[in-house]
Design a protein around this motif. Structure first.
Motif, short mmCIF file in Angstrom:
data_model
loop_
_atom_site.label_atom_id
_atom_site.label_comp_id
_atom_site.label_asym_id
_atom_site.label_seq_id
_atom_site.Cartn_x
_atom_site.Cartn_y
_atom_site.Cartn_z
N GLU A 178 -0.33 29.02 41.62
CA GLU A 178 0.41 28.85 40.37
C GLU A 178 0.68 27.37 40.19
O GLU A 178 1.70 26.85 40.65
N SER A 235 1.81 25.60 37.81
CA SER A 235 3.06 25.19 37.18
C SER A 235 4.27 25.46 38.07
O SER A 235 5.35 24.96 37.82
N GLU A 236 4.06 26.22 39.14
CA GLU A 236 5.14 26.42 40.11
C GLU A 236 4.89 25.63 41.39
O GLU A 236 5.66 25.72 42.35
N GLY A 281 8.64 32.83 52.11
CA GLY A 281 8.12 33.52 50.93
C GLY A 281 7.32 32.56 50.09
O GLY A 281 6.70 31.63 50.61
N ARG A 282 7.37 32.74 48.78
CA ARG A 282 6.58 31.88 47.89
C ARG A 282 7.48 30.99 47.05
O ARG A 282 7.01 30.31 46.16
N VAL A 283 8.77 31.03 47.28
CA VAL A 283 9.67 30.23 46.45
C VAL A 283 10.10 28.96 47.19
O VAL A 283 10.03 28.88 48.41
N MET A 284 10.55 27.98 46.41
CA MET A 284 10.80 26.65 46.95
C MET A 284 12.04 26.60 47.84
O MET A 284 12.15 25.73 48.70
N ASN A 286 14.69 28.87 50.21
CA ASN A 286 14.78 30.17 50.84
C ASN A 286 15.46 29.99 52.19
O ASN A 286 14.92 29.36 53.08
N PRO A 305 10.30 33.15 41.62
CA PRO A 305 9.23 32.29 41.13
C PRO A 305 9.56 31.89 39.68
O PRO A 305 9.98 32.73 38.88
N LEU A 306 9.35 30.63 39.39
CA LEU A 306 9.74 30.09 38.09
C LEU A 306 9.14 30.87 36.92
O LEU A 306 9.80 31.06 35.89
N GLY A 307 7.91 31.34 37.10
CA GLY A 307 7.23 32.05 36.02
C GLY A 307 7.92 33.35 35.62
O GLY A 307 7.67 33.90 34.55
N LYS A 308 8.78 33.87 36.51
CA LYS A 308 9.46 35.13 36.22
C LYS A 308 10.83 34.91 35.59
O LYS A 308 11.58 35.87 35.36
N GLY A 326 10.81 36.78 44.97
CA GLY A 326 11.71 35.75 45.49
C GLY A 326 12.44 36.20 46.73
O GLY A 326 11.90 36.96 47.54
#
Lengths: 408, 507
Positions: free
Chosen positions: A62, A64-65, A150-153, A155, B382-385, B448
């Motif tokens: 992603e 943009s993320e 995970g996949r988030v910045m 955590n 996630p920012l997109g959500k 998340g």
């Protein structure tokens, strides 16, 4: 037929079955990725090599993320090429050790990058591989599949096994999938070069630039003997030590900031400037450690406080002939020494003990690596904890046993 | 001085020294039964402890102990067995050695600003508060490090290096009060971690006291410690692996300047898309903060920061550099934002305006606490959500008949929905907690996590299985057993109370 006959499992479940059987039968395994760093570490007595290379593919991207996930066997070159298509990059600039070890470039896997936590020049400003790891899926020495992060910045849910597994060289668990933060490529890059500085002045200049508000993203110094090996003819032909600082940003900012740094460092002598294309060439070859190739002797990698770098090199030079390449503003020193039976280990370690930091024998003949400690010997308390940590992840001791430290 | 600055409420129970009434509603989270053997020996234990530290270092009286009965998750209170205020690593070591030998539980404490109950004591536990260990041991601008005792406040580190033009980057909103000790325990973030990272990215060395009293040094002034990344495991382990007494942190040269801009939007979803567009354009501002309408209005009333009170959503975007660089970047960002029909687009014109803009944001929790009790969430998505999650959050709160204000770090998707409720209304408090759980489950199912920066503590302990399998949890719990085989350090937290057996074999 034993599952241990399949040495290139294609997915993590198959890999887990292999490890579970190895654990049950007490079969020690060498865990490998692309093999580019295979000759780093203590030689091991293993029954088989299991490669993560067949577990490949980018599973999430992603832009943009600023996040990407990939199976551990995905090649670094594929990841970097996909990122480049979107104007992004691995900001920690993973060092490419393959060529130094006598292999082809581009063999490294993304799992191996995080398992070894080898970061390049930009580490000094933007963090190491471990700082960019957001999530992992992995298989421990019990054959259990687990995840962390995970996949988030951001955590902080539970213990941080992403950091815990970074730099563990496949001795705690096998990474099966990694999720990491990526960053936009800078619009522009320039390099400021000072020639002929003695190590101490050079590192002083680097530190003073790093302590400026101008966000220097690379700060290296090559002694003349190593600078002469640069592929960049304009620099190697000077016959002098090369001190280089990189600035990356939007074009206007690069112009402004290089001007300010030139002003800051004017007392150190004439400052030359490399444009974007030349900068990319030079930092590209530094990342491939080109200047350490072609030497006959063993190579040590030393991490110390930046200002201590030249003192460490001077002290080692008193014991043996050595050539130094300083990265990370002086805090990371690659030294090439003359080949001896112990690669000068006793003296190198004594110097490090005095100045603080740690050192790894990156490149040496197998008999030398079997004879001396390759990784930094640990203080007793740390060693005891590390041993117990290894036993918690891998009670049967099947994962790369002895690669980092004797006995675990 | 009072350190409880969040989770304060209009109903008036806003200070840790308010000893009048125990907290009203029965909160549902189970706490382990205290060890009666230890409880009965309290007086003798206190006497023993007094011999281990300098005079005045042990609080044994009822009133003194009660001051430590909670943290910023004030719904839970437990008066500890005793409180120790050590002044050196040696004292911490002696205390832990004693507790280890006598099977006494220990809860480490910084300033007690945890929003997740990370510092909540237990009746059979000794609280070891590092608040007297505040010395700056060394500042090294050449190597860009500072070595400090961990009782120093987060802001105290930046203050100590300010004269040399440096700062310490992680900046949780509670930075005036919270200690580095707590930041290390919780791996704290802050508004500016989009660019500079969180605590784990800014710590180079630690002095750690293990539960058996052994003192271990990890890392130093160099990058990347030798061997396994034990530092990475310790940061964020919520005081369960050992007690950190000193740390060497990375300090950074302050930028030439910094300036925020305010951009108002007619919907939260549009604001979210604008954030994606900015990052997608290759710009990483040092901070991107988001507030929705309820939050904007309360914060504006409190801070007079010039927030647009009629906007549905507000972004505070800050960039750094020289005056000209800042102007250029804000101009580019303004251009991108322009594609999303902003209702307001205003650049701070002075240092005073910038300070007011940040004051509004950083005091947001306190400002909302003036008008209502609230329950502060901390999931990351996630920012997109973002758009979909915000809609779902408001649906969840509607369903429970509750109002919500949203404040968060938009650049990294770390949400802080504040569920407003009346703490005097037991049923409403329970509904708030239920809504909170549903929101956190939503964060996890959206890709998340349960907590972005506040930690699991007691608050999210029983939700861990929403995010993790038994195998995932076992992998973590075995690490606790490696460091603390008897599970004496802060044991009521992080991991569900049932199912811990698998981890105990590891030592």
């Amino acid at each position: 037929m034993s599952v241990l006959s399949n040495m290139r499992p294609v997915d993590e479940r198959e890999f887990a079955r292999v490890l579970a059987e190895a654990a049950a039968t007490g079969t020690p395994l060498e865990i490998s990725g692309g093999g580019s760093k295979q000759s780093i570490g203590r030689p091991m007595q293993t029954s088989a090599t299991v490669s993560a290379k067949a577990m490949r593919g980018i599973t999430l991207y992603e832009p943009s993320e600023m996040v990407m996930s990939a199976r551990a066997g995905t090649s670094l070159s594929q990841i970097e090429s996909d990122l480049a298509d979107h104007g992004q990059m691995l900001a920690f600039e993973p060092a490419e050790l393959g060529p130094l070890m006598g292999g082809e470039p581009g063999q490294a896997t993304i799992g191996g990058v995080f398992a070894t936590n080898f970061s390049g020049a930009r580490r000094v400003s933007i963090g190491a591989a471990r700082d960019h790891l957001l999530g992992v899926r992995a298989i421990n020495g019990r054959g259990e599949i687990f995840k962390s992060g995970g996949r988030v910045m951001k955590n902080v849910t539970g213990y941080d096994l992403c950091r815990g597994l970074s730099g563990s060289w496949g001795t705690l668990a096998v990474l099966s999938e990694v999720t990491f933060k990526v960053l936009p490529m800078p619009e522009d890059t320039a390099t400021l070069v000072l020639l002929g500085l003695p190590d101490e002045f050079a590192v002083e200049a680097l530190c003073s630039a790093m302590s400026s508000p101008f966000e220097v993203s690379g700060a290296v110094h090559l002694q003349a003997a190593l600078a002469a090996r640069l592929e960049h003819a304009g620099l190697s032909s000077q016959g002098k030590a090369v001190t280089a600082l990189r600035v990356e940003n939007f074009t206007k900012s690069v112009r402004y900031r290089t001007d300010r740094i030139k002003n800051l460092l004017k007392a150190y002598g004439d400052i030359h400037e490399l444009d974007r294309d030349n900068s990319l060439l030079v930092w590209g070859e530094l990342r491939r450690l080109s200047v350490l190739r072609g030497g006959e002797g063993p190579v040590w990698r030393i991490s110390t406080a930046p200002a201590a770098g030249p003192k460490v090199v001077a002290a080692i030079s008193a014991y043996m002939d050595c050539r130094a390449f300083y990265d990370w503003s002086g805090g990371l020193v690659w030294i090439e020494v003359l080949a001896t039976t112990d690669a000068g280990a006793a003296d190198v370690r004594r110097v490090i003990a005095t100045h603080g930091g740690h050192t790894t024998l990156i490149h040496a003949a197998p008999e030398v690596r079997a004879a001396v400690e390759v990784f930094q010997p640990l203080e007793p308390g740390l060693e005891r904890l590390s041993r117990k940590l290894k036993a918690a992840f891998d009670p049967a001791g099947i994962l790369n046993p002895g690669r980092m430290y004797p006995g675990f | 001085m009072r350190f409880v600055i969040y989770h304060v409420g209009a109903s008036g129970r806003e200070s840790a020294d308010d000893t009048q009434t125990p907290w009203g509603p029965t909160m549902p989270l189970a706490l382990p039964e205290p060890d009666q053997v230890v409880m009965r020996q309290r007086e003798a234990i206190v006497e023993d402890l007094r011999r281990l530290v300098a005079p005045g270092g042990i609080i044994g009286d009822e009133e003194g102990r009660r001051a430590y009965e909670t943290d910023a998750l004030t719904a839970y209170r437990r008066v500890p067995l005793a409180v120790a205020l050590p002044t050196s690593t040696e004292e911490v070591s002696r205390l832990l050695r004693y507790c280890h030998a006598n099977d006494i539980k220990v809860v480490a404490r910084g300033a007690g600003t945890s929003l997740s109950g990370g510092a909540l004591p237990a009746e059979d536990a000794l609280v070891i508060a590092v608040s007297r260990m505040t010395r700056v041991l060394g500042i090294d601008t050449m190597n860009r490090t500072a070595t400090v005792e961990v009782g120093i406040t987060n802001l105290g580190i930046s203050e100590a290096v300010k004269a040399q033009g440096f700062f310490y980057a992680p900046d949780p909103s509670s930075q005036l009060a919270c200690t580095l000790a707590g930041n290390i325990g919780m791996n704290s973030g802050g508004a500016h971690c989009l660019k500079y990272g969180v605590t784990t990215n800014n710590v180079l060395g630690l002095k750690l006291v293990l539960m058996d009293g052994e003192v271990i040094d990890i890392g130093g002034r160099h990058l990347d410690a030798a061997g396994y990344d034990l530092m990475g495991l310790i940061v964020g382990s919520e005081g369960q692996l050992g007690i950190v007494t000193e740390a060497t942190v990375r300090i950074l040269r302050a930028p030439e300047g910094a300036r925020p801009m305010l951009i108002g939007f007619n919907s939260s979803e549009t604001a979210g898309r604008c954030v994606s567009a900015i990052i997608g354009a290759g710009i990483i501002p040092v901070a991107i903060e988001f507030m929705d309408k309820p939050a904007i209005q309360v914060c504006e009333a409190f801070a007079k920061a010039g927030y647009p009170t009629d906007a549905e959503a507000l972004l505070i975007i800050e960039v750094e550099g020289s005056t000209e660089e800042i102007a250029d970047l804000l101009n580019v960002i303004g251009g991108i934002a322009g594609r999303f029909a902003p209702s307001v687009l205003r650049i701070s014109q002075s240092a005073e305006q910038s300070a007011a803009i940040w004051k509004g944001r950083k005091s947001a929790f306190g400002a909302i606490g003036r008008i209502s009790d609230y329950y502060c969430m901390d999931g990351t998505i996630p920012l997109g959500k973002l758009g979909a999650v915000l809609v779902a959050i408001s649906q969840i709160c509607d369903k429970h008949g509750l109002k919500v204000a949203n404040i968060f770090h938009a650049g990294d998707g770390n949400l802080h929905p504040l569920i407003l409720y009346d703490a005097n209304d037991e049923a409403e408090a329970e509904r708030a907690e239920k809504a909170g759980e549903e929101i956190l489950e939503l964060c996890v199912t959206s890709g998340g996590c349960l907590t972005g920066e506040h930690g699991v503590g007691i608050e999210k302990r029983d939700l861990m299985r929403v995010q993790f399998t038994e195998t995932d949890l076992a992998a973590q719990m075995r690490i606790k057993t490696v460091f603390d085989p008897k599970w004496l350090l802060n044991p009521a937290k992080v991991f569900p109370l049932d199912g811990r057996e698998t981890a105990l074999e590891a030592a």
